[in-house]
Design an enzyme around this catalytic site. Structure first.
Site, PDB file in Angstrom:
ATOM      1  N   SER A  98       0.867  -1.172   0.000  1.00 21.41           N
ATOM      2  CA  SER A  98       0.000   0.000   0.000  1.00 21.41           C
ATOM      3  C   SER A  98       0.905   1.224   0.000  1.00 21.41           C
ATOM      4  CB  SER A  98      -0.883   0.012   1.245  1.00 21.41           C
ATOM      5  OG  SER A  98      -1.672  -1.145   1.273  1.00 21.41           O
TER       6      SER A  98
ATOM      7  N   ASP B   1      -0.613  -0.764  -4.297  1.00 18.15           N
ATOM      8  CA  ASP B   1      -2.028  -1.041  -4.037  1.00 18.15           C
ATOM      9  C   ASP B   1      -2.801   0.225  -3.646  1.00 18.15           C
ATOM     10  OD1 ASP B   1      -3.925  -3.074  -4.070  1.00 18.15           O
ATOM     11  OD2 ASP B   1      -3.839  -3.378  -1.901  1.00 18.15           O
ATOM     12  N   HIS B   2      -3.977   0.373  -4.183  1.00 11.86           N
ATOM     13  CA  HIS B   2      -4.927   1.431  -3.775  1.00 11.86           C
ATOM     14  C   HIS B   2      -4.299   2.813  -3.646  1.00 11.86           C
ATOM     15  CE1 HIS B   2      -8.495  -0.959  -3.075  1.00 11.86           C
ATOM     16  NE2 HIS B   2      -7.729  -1.881  -2.525  1.00 11.86           N
TER      17      HIS B   2
ATOM     18  N   HIS C 181     -12.551  -5.110   2.586  1.00  7.96           N
ATOM     19  CA  HIS C 181     -11.234  -5.110   3.245  1.00  7.96           C
ATOM     20  C   HIS C 181     -11.422  -5.334   4.740  1.00  7.96           C
ATOM     21  CE1 HIS C 181      -9.999  -2.342  -0.269  1.00  7.96           C
ATOM     22  NE2 HIS C 181      -9.465  -3.532  -0.472  1.00  7.96           N
ATOM     23  N   GLY C 182     -10.503  -6.051   5.360  1.00  9.89           N
ATOM     24  CA  GLY C 182     -10.579  -6.282   6.807  1.00  9.89           C
ATOM     25  C   GLY C 182     -11.198  -7.636   7.098  1.00  9.89           C
TER      26      GLY C 182
ATOM     27  N   HIS D  94     -10.729  -8.145  -4.538  1.00 12.85           N
ATOM     28  CA  HIS D  94     -10.179  -7.528  -3.315  1.00 12.85           C
ATOM     29  C   HIS D  94     -10.809  -8.183  -2.089  1.00 12.85           C
ATOM     30  CE1 HIS D  94      -7.864  -3.959  -4.750  1.00 12.85           C
ATOM     31  NE2 HIS D  94      -8.370  -4.413  -5.874  1.00 12.85           N
ATOM     32  N   GLY D  95     -10.209  -7.918  -0.919  1.00 10.16           N
ATOM     33  CA  GLY D  95     -10.826  -8.397   0.326  1.00 10.16           C
ATOM     34  C   GLY D  95     -10.700  -9.895   0.518  1.00 10.16           C
ATOM     35  N   GLY D  96      -9.504 -10.441   0.278  1.00  5.86           N
ATOM     36  CA  GLY D  96      -9.311 -11.894   0.374  1.00  5.86           C
ATOM     37  C   GLY D  96      -9.456 -12.454   1.779  1.00  5.86           C
TER      38      GLY D  96
ATOM     39  N   ASN E 294      -6.443 -10.451  -3.589  1.00  2.28           N
ATOM     40  CA  ASN E 294      -5.639  -9.614  -2.694  1.00  2.28           C
ATOM     41  C   ASN E 294      -5.819 -10.055  -1.243  1.00  2.28           C
ATOM     42  OD1 ASN E 294      -5.220  -8.174  -5.021  1.00  2.28           O
ATOM     43  ND2 ASN E 294      -5.989  -6.230  -4.231  1.00  2.28           N
TER      44      ASN E 294
HETATM   45  P1  13P Z   1      -8.001  -7.920   3.013  1.00  4.24           P
HETATM   46  O1  13P Z   1      -7.304  -6.959   3.917  1.00  4.24           O
HETATM   47  O2  13P Z   1      -9.427  -8.127   3.378  1.00  4.24           O
HETATM   48  O3  13P Z   1      -7.254  -9.200   2.868  1.00  4.24           O
HETATM   49  O4  13P Z   1      -8.052  -7.234   1.565  1.00  4.24           O
HETATM   50  C1  13P Z   1      -6.856  -6.959   0.913  1.00  4.24           C
HETATM   51  C2  13P Z   1      -7.040  -6.131  -0.301  1.00  4.24           C
HETATM   52  O5  13P Z   1      -8.031  -6.228  -1.003  1.00  4.24           O
HETATM   53  C3  13P Z   1      -5.954  -5.224  -0.629  1.00  4.24           C
HETATM   54  O6  13P Z   1      -6.180  -4.504  -1.796  1.00  4.24           O
END
Ligand code: 13P
Length: 291
Positions: free
Chosen positions: A50, A82-83, A181-182, A215-217, A237
Site C-alpha cells: 500500500s 495497491d490502492h 477489506h478487513g 479484493h478483500g481476500g 488480494n
Molecule cells: P483484506 O485486507 O481483506 O485481505 O483485503 C486486501 C485487499 O483487497 C488489498 O487490496
C-alpha cells in the site's frame, strides 16, 4: 521470466482457471516470507505494498530488493502498488520500477475515475512493461489510507464496467462485488458472484483481455474462492490476514520467551508463520506448480 507485470501472469491464470495470490507486505520479513512461500510452491506471485509502507520503506529501496529477489527466483514475480489515490505518486512508483500500479479513484465520479485512471495508464505504458489496475464501485472497509463505510460501498455496474475499461485502457480490472477489506463480520459474506461472472463475460467472453481482481481476500471461505475463480477472478488480494499473522506471532513469541533478546528468532517465527499462511492461500487459489 522473473520480473513480470501483473497482466501477463493473470492472463495465464484466467486461461488455466486458477488465480495469482497478491499479498500485501508491510516489512522486509514479510516480503521475504511471501517470496519463499511462492518459490516453495512454484507459484507465480504478486507482491503488493500500500502507499504507507511504500513511503515508509522508500519505493526505491523496495524496488531494489524486489529486483534482487525476483531476478534470482525461478518464478515470475510482480511488484504492485495497491490502492493509490494520488496520480502523481502512481507515476513516481511507475518510474521507480513497480511493475503493476493500482490507481484507486473509485470514490470519485465515474468521469473523474476514468480521467485519473487513463492518465495513470497512459503514463505507465510510456514508462515500460507495466500494467495498471483500476477499480469501479467501492470496496468497503479500510485498506491503508482508503476508508469506505459499509453504507457507502457500491457494486460495479456491468455496462459501466465495459465503458470504463474501454475508455481507460486499463490492463486489469477490479469490480466491486461485495467483498470487503478487513475481517468479515459474518461467516457467509454476501458476495455477488453473478455480477463478477457477467462482467467477465462482457470483458473477456471473446478471449481474455482484461483479467479481473478480487479484493478483500482475508476471511473468504474456500468454496467462495473457488466460485470466484470460476467466475473470472484471476488475482486475489490478501492483506489483513498477513498483518494479523505478523502481530499475533510476534506477540505470542515475546510472551513465550520474555527473557530472550534475539530479534532474529522473532523474525524467524514471523517468517515461518507468514510462509505457512501464504502457502495455504496458494493452494486454495490453485496456483501451486503453475510457475
Ligand atoms: P483484506 O485486507 O481483506 O485481505 O483485503 C486486501 C485487499 O483487497 C488489498 O487490496
Amino acid at each position: 521470466m522473473s520480473i513480470v507485470n501483473a497482466k501477463e501472469i493473470m492472463i495465464e491464470a484466467a486461461r488455466g482457471k486458477y488465480a495469482v495470490g497478491a499479498f500485501n507486505i508491510t516489512d522486509l520479513i514479510q516480503l521475504e516470507a511471501v517470496v519463499e512461500a511462492a518459490k516453495e510452491k512454484k507459484a507465480p506471485l504478486i507482491i503488493q505494498t500500500s502507499v504507507k509502507p511504500s513511503k515508509f520503506l522508500d519505493r526505491h529501496v523496495l524496488v531494489a530488493i524486489y529486483r534482487t529477489l525476483a531476478e534470482a527466483a525461478p518464478i515470475p514475480i510482480c511488484l504492485h502498488l495497491d490502492h493509490c489515490t494520488d496520480v502523481e505518486y502512481c507515476k513516481q512508483c511507475a518510474d521507480a520500477g513497480y511493475t503493476n500500479i493500482m490507481i484507486d479513484a473509485s470514490k470519485q465520479t465515474f468521469e473523474e475515475n476514468i480521467r485519473q485512471s487513463k492518465e495513470v495508464v497512459d503514463y505507465s505504458h510510456s514508462v515500460g512493461n507495466l500494467s495498471v489496475e483500476a477499480e469501479l464501485g467501492t470496496v468497503s472497509g479500510v485498506e491503508d489510507q482508503v476508508k469506505v463505510a459499509e453504507d457507502e460501498a457500491a457494486l460495479a455496474n456491468p455496462a459501466q464496467a465495459a465503458e470504463f475499461v474501454e475508455r481507460t485502457g486499463v490492463d486489469i480490472f477490479a469490480p466491486a462485488i461485495g467483498t470487503a477489506h478487513g475481517v468479515y463480520k459474518t461467516k457467509n459474506p454476501k458476495i455477488d458472484f453473478d455480477r463478477l461472472g457477467k462482467i467477465n463475460q462482457i470483458l473477456n467472453g471473446g478471449g481474455i483481455k482484461t483479467p479481473l481482481v478480487v479484493h478483500g481476500g482475508t476471511g473468504l471461505p474456500e468454496d467462495y474462492i473457488k466460485r470466484l475463480i470460476e467466475m473470472g477472478g484471476a488475482k486475489f488480494n490478501v492483506s489483513t490476514e498477513l498483518k494479523h499473522t505478523l502481530i499475533d506471532t510476534t506477540y505470542e513469541y515475546i510472551i513465550a520467551n520474555r527473557d530472550e533478546y534475539d530479534p532474529g528468532k522473532i523474525d524467524s517465527a514471523v517468517k515461518d508463520a507468514i510462509r505457512m499462511a501464504v502457502g495455504h492461500w496458494i493452494d486454495m487459489l490453485g496456483s501451486a506448480g503453475k510457475a
